[in-house]
Motif scaffolding. Structure first.
Motif, PDB file in Angstrom:
ATOM      1  N   VAL A   2      57.965  10.032  38.936  1.00 32.81           N
ATOM      2  CA  VAL A   2      56.832   9.115  38.095  1.00 32.81           C
ATOM      3  C   VAL A   2      56.388   8.148  39.170  1.00 32.81           C
ATOM      4  O   VAL A   2      57.116   7.337  39.774  1.00 32.81           O
ATOM      5  CB  VAL A   2      57.988   8.353  37.130  1.00 32.81           C
ATOM      6  CG1 VAL A   2      57.555   7.394  36.391  1.00 32.81           C
ATOM      7  CG2 VAL A   2      58.754   9.287  36.635  1.00 32.81           C
ATOM      8  N   GLU A   3      54.946   7.975  38.905  1.00 33.23           N
ATOM      9  CA  GLU A   3      54.142   7.221  39.801  1.00 33.23           C
ATOM     10  C   GLU A   3      53.391   6.090  38.928  1.00 33.23           C
ATOM     11  O   GLU A   3      52.703   6.566  38.141  1.00 33.23           O
ATOM     12  CB  GLU A   3      53.207   8.118  40.528  1.00 33.23           C
ATOM     13  CG  GLU A   3      52.405   7.400  41.436  1.00 33.23           C
ATOM     14  CD  GLU A   3      51.323   8.341  42.075  1.00 33.23           C
ATOM     15  OE1 GLU A   3      51.769   8.742  43.112  1.00 33.23           O
ATOM     16  OE2 GLU A   3      50.279   8.558  41.686  1.00 33.23           O
ATOM     17  N   TYR A   4      53.660   4.851  39.302  1.00 35.98           N
ATOM     18  CA  TYR A   4      53.045   3.881  38.726  1.00 35.98           C
ATOM     19  C   TYR A   4      51.513   3.558  39.024  1.00 35.98           C
ATOM     20  O   TYR A   4      51.325   4.167  40.365  1.00 35.98           O
ATOM     21  CB  TYR A   4      53.548   2.426  38.988  1.00 35.98           C
ATOM     22  CG  TYR A   4      54.654   2.227  38.012  1.00 35.98           C
ATOM     23  CD1 TYR A   4      54.641   1.101  36.908  1.00 35.98           C
ATOM     24  CD2 TYR A   4      55.866   2.592  38.075  1.00 35.98           C
ATOM     25  CE1 TYR A   4      55.653   0.830  35.838  1.00 35.98           C
ATOM     26  CE2 TYR A   4      57.057   2.370  37.265  1.00 35.98           C
ATOM     27  CZ  TYR A   4      56.801   1.580  36.051  1.00 35.98           C
ATOM     28  OH  TYR A   4      57.923   1.063  35.182  1.00 35.98           O
TER      29      TYR A   4
ATOM     30  N   PHE B 140      59.418  10.132  26.057  1.00 28.69           N
ATOM     31  CA  PHE B 140      59.536  11.426  26.834  1.00 28.69           C
ATOM     32  C   PHE B 140      60.477  12.511  25.874  1.00 28.69           C
ATOM     33  O   PHE B 140      61.462  11.874  25.223  1.00 28.69           O
ATOM     34  CB  PHE B 140      60.608  11.049  28.209  1.00 28.69           C
ATOM     35  CG  PHE B 140      59.798  10.591  29.252  1.00 28.69           C
ATOM     36  CD1 PHE B 140      59.474  11.290  30.128  1.00 28.69           C
ATOM     37  CD2 PHE B 140      59.477   9.189  29.260  1.00 28.69           C
ATOM     38  CE1 PHE B 140      58.485  10.909  31.458  1.00 28.69           C
ATOM     39  CE2 PHE B 140      58.847   8.592  30.419  1.00 28.69           C
ATOM     40  CZ  PHE B 140      58.372   9.461  31.381  1.00 28.69           C
TER      41      PHE B 140
ATOM     42  N   LEU C 285      66.506   7.877  35.765  1.00 26.41           N
ATOM     43  CA  LEU C 285      65.234   7.318  36.367  1.00 26.41           C
ATOM     44  C   LEU C 285      65.520   5.818  36.988  1.00 26.41           C
ATOM     45  O   LEU C 285      65.719   4.677  36.112  1.00 26.41           O
ATOM     46  CB  LEU C 285      63.931   7.399  35.236  1.00 26.41           C
ATOM     47  CG  LEU C 285      62.729   6.541  35.730  1.00 26.41           C
ATOM     48  CD1 LEU C 285      62.040   7.297  37.027  1.00 26.41           C
ATOM     49  CD2 LEU C 285      61.795   6.286  34.612  1.00 26.41           C
TER      50      LEU C 285
ATOM     51  N   MET D  25      58.038   0.833  30.790  1.00 32.11           N
ATOM     52  CA  MET D  25      57.505   1.200  32.318  1.00 32.11           C
ATOM     53  C   MET D  25      57.367  -0.363  32.759  1.00 32.11           C
ATOM     54  O   MET D  25      56.256  -0.827  32.583  1.00 32.11           O
ATOM     55  CB  MET D  25      56.185   1.890  32.393  1.00 32.11           C
ATOM     56  CG  MET D  25      56.254   3.370  31.918  1.00 32.11           C
ATOM     57  SD  MET D  25      57.478   4.151  32.964  1.00 32.11           S
ATOM     58  CE  MET D  25      57.867   5.513  32.134  1.00 32.11           C
TER      59      MET D  25
ATOM     60  N   LEU E  98      62.508  10.924  38.607  1.00 28.34           N
ATOM     61  CA  LEU E  98      63.244  11.060  37.594  1.00 28.34           C
ATOM     62  C   LEU E  98      63.934  12.541  37.717  1.00 28.34           C
ATOM     63  O   LEU E  98      63.183  13.478  37.792  1.00 28.34           O
ATOM     64  CB  LEU E  98      62.498  11.130  36.123  1.00 28.34           C
ATOM     65  CG  LEU E  98      62.863  11.665  34.956  1.00 28.34           C
ATOM     66  CD1 LEU E  98      64.264  11.179  34.502  1.00 28.34           C
ATOM     67  CD2 LEU E  98      61.930  11.763  33.843  1.00 28.34           C
TER      68      LEU E  98
ATOM     69  N   VAL F 122      54.123  12.318  37.005  1.00 26.38           N
ATOM     70  CA  VAL F 122      53.858  11.650  35.837  1.00 26.38           C
ATOM     71  C   VAL F 122      53.366  10.328  36.031  1.00 26.38           C
ATOM     72  O   VAL F 122      54.178   9.321  36.625  1.00 26.38           O
ATOM     73  CB  VAL F 122      55.446  11.636  34.992  1.00 26.38           C
ATOM     74  CG1 VAL F 122      54.847  10.740  33.563  1.00 26.38           C
ATOM     75  CG2 VAL F 122      55.805  12.877  34.751  1.00 26.38           C
ATOM     76  N   ARG F 123      52.038  10.026  35.579  1.00 24.36           N
ATOM     77  CA  ARG F 123      51.431   8.887  35.891  1.00 24.36           C
ATOM     78  C   ARG F 123      51.574   7.872  34.930  1.00 24.36           C
ATOM     79  O   ARG F 123      51.078   8.230  33.608  1.00 24.36           O
ATOM     80  CB  ARG F 123      49.954   9.117  36.452  1.00 24.36           C
ATOM     81  CG  ARG F 123      49.683   9.920  37.905  1.00 24.36           C
ATOM     82  CD  ARG F 123      48.452   9.991  38.266  1.00 24.36           C
ATOM     83  NE  ARG F 123      48.253  10.739  39.651  1.00 24.36           N
ATOM     84  CZ  ARG F 123      48.196  11.896  39.668  1.00 24.36           C
ATOM     85  NH1 ARG F 123      48.355  12.823  38.823  1.00 24.36           N
ATOM     86  NH2 ARG F 123      48.203  12.545  40.994  1.00 24.36           N
ATOM     87  N   VAL F 124      51.911   6.623  35.154  1.00 23.52           N
ATOM     88  CA  VAL F 124      52.022   5.520  34.162  1.00 23.52           C
ATOM     89  C   VAL F 124      51.483   4.271  34.450  1.00 23.52           C
ATOM     90  O   VAL F 124      51.195   4.147  35.717  1.00 23.52           O
ATOM     91  CB  VAL F 124      53.649   5.257  34.086  1.00 23.52           C
ATOM     92  CG1 VAL F 124      54.294   6.515  33.378  1.00 23.52           C
ATOM     93  CG2 VAL F 124      54.468   4.685  35.164  1.00 23.52           C
TER      94      VAL F 124
END
Length: 469
Positions: free
Chosen positions: A313-315, A234, A249, A287, A295, A224-226
């Protein structure tokens, strides 16, 4: 050991016999329509059929699903706008699709106990209804599975159903992510043969070897790219057949805005999100902690590579191994999202006691409500339209029970000794040896199915019908 089946052949026989003429003879509101005519008249088509679903490299699950995908396609409907959905049953067994959380007539709800028609293998059925209320709902099989761990909610037959509000959504978030949890590779285990677990007089329980949060196991799907500063909604669904989940998370909190699709009176932020089978939560995550995170399940054995319940979950502009940090505290409780104080007084109070008849080694447990199992729980109790009923539920067993009431939304009014009000749900989790109270307003006349959403509990007697008089 022989399995006692509650009316075991009724669904199969009806499913094979009900065609258009059979439905008409029974006076059902939804005549099955098949072939090109049905497809031409439908707004959506769902085809139930076998699929091979890869959850990790070299790990392929053979299951049944909707339109060849797990989860099935997201159905986005508009509150108050009529819809027609054509369901084609190529699953190989009699089947139904339940529109979980919607207020529908019994014939449309897809529970054969309420009188909904079953779709025979190779047959099809057009459901026609006006969706309400708005919120995060879902759809899934409502067929019996009994000892077959490849059918019904054990399978890949589930998907999100989002009912958009008629007045529009103010959208206090930047975007949304939909995640459904599911367990795979089920097998029956005699609990007394394990070194730990319930007492030795317990019976067979379903255990699982793998899990997904999304479409693949942890580390094997797209992250999940944020972006830093985003507010992400979500929508999280527990689509497991018989297992609750506990998620976290690291470095973030879940701001709960809705439960089971219904806005909560108090939007509290929590570190741990707990959902029993069939429960949903809409949560907003700020975020604000850049990195690459997991997560996932708070339980090491569920999150680990063997089972894999989680998602990365990847920034943006961050790389590296996903990080996991165990949450400091478990702060999940229904009261956090409800108003304090007692709810309005009911017109009538009804006591319900849930108990287990252990199956012993190699046998299946049996479940009772007030000493009776389905079908002897028809009716479980009767109601009059417009009246408010307080259900005082006593889970007198060592198993948790996600109790679901079809076609209605109820108010949670007490958990343990703590009164509350305003929290509206369609499924409530009762932990082992616990008590809770819910208020049901009889506002949707017709046969109403009441059951535990653990598939094996429902199949083995934990069910009843609420009848309007």
């Amino acid at each position: 050991m022989p399995v006692r089946r509650p009316h075991p052949d009724r669904r199969e026989v009806l499913g094979q016999l009900l065609g258009a003429s059979g439905a008409a003879a029974l006076g059902l509101a939804i005549p099955p329509v098949s072939g090109r005519a049905a497809e031409a008249r439908a707004d959506h088509i769902l085809r139930i059929a076998p699929v091979s679903h890869e959850i990790a490299p070299g790990k392929v699950i053979r299951t049944t699903a909707y339109n060849g995908a797990v989860p099935g396609p997201v159905l986005r409907l508009k509150e108050g706008e009529p819809v027609r959905i054509n369901v084609v049953n190529d699953s190989g067994y009699p089947n139904l699709v339940h529109w979980h959380g919607l207020h529908l007539p019994p014939e449309q709800d897809s529970a054969s106990e309420e009188g909904s028609p079953i779709i025979a293998p190779g047959g099809s059925l057009v459901y026609a209804f006006t969706p309400k209320p708005s919120g995060t709902r879902w759809y899934h099989s409502h067929a019996m599975a009994m000892e077959d761990l490849t059918r019904s909610t054990y399978s890949g037959e589930f998907g999100f159903l989002i009912v958009e509000p008629a007045a529009g959504d103010p959208g206090r978030y930047d975007r949304e992510v939909l995640l459904a949890s599911h367990t795979w590779e089920g097998h029956w285990v005699s609990m007394q043969d394990l070194q730990k677990g319930p007492p030795p007089d317990n019976g067979l329980e379903a255990m699982y070897r793998s899990a997904t949060l999304g479409d693949r196991m942890l580390g094997h799907g797209e992250p999940v790219r944020v972006r830093e500063g985003e507010r992400v909604l979500f929508r999280i669904l527990n689509a497991n057949a018989s297992m609750g989940i506990s998620l976290a998370l690291p470095g973030h909190r879940f701001q709960v805005v809705a439960l089971d699709g219904n806005p909560v009176p108090v939007q509290a932020a929590v570190e741990v999100l707990k959902l029993d089978a069939a429960e949903r939560a809409d949560v907003i995550i700020e975020m604000n902690n850049p990195g690459v995170w997991v997560l996932g399940s708070t339980k090491d054995d569920e999150r680990g590579m063997g089972m894999g319940m989680g998602v990365v979950v990847e920034y943006a502009n961050r790389r590296g191994e996903p990080q996991w940090v165990q949450p400091q505290r478990d702060d999940w409780r229904y009261a956090a999202f409800a108003r304090a104080g007692a709810a309005a007084a009911p017109d009538e109070t009804i006591a319900l006691r849930f108990e287990k008849i252990p199956g012993g080694r190699g046998g299946y447990n049996r479940w009772t409500i007030n000493g009776k199992s389905w079908p002897d729980t028809d009716p479980l109790f009767t109601v009059q339209r417009g009246k408010r009923y307080r259900l005082v539920m006593d889970n007198h067993s060592g198993d948790e029970h996600p109790v679901h009431i079809h076609r209605h939304t109820f108010e949670v009014t007490k958990v343990g000794d703590q009164p509350m009000s305003g929290l509206m749900k369609d499924t409530i989790s009762l932990p082992r040896f616990s008590k809770a109270e819910i208020d049901l307003v009889a506002d949707d006349p017709g046969a109403t199915f009441f059951h535990c959403h653990h598939q094996d509990h429902m199949d083995q007697g934990f069910a009843g019908l609420i009848r309007y008089v």
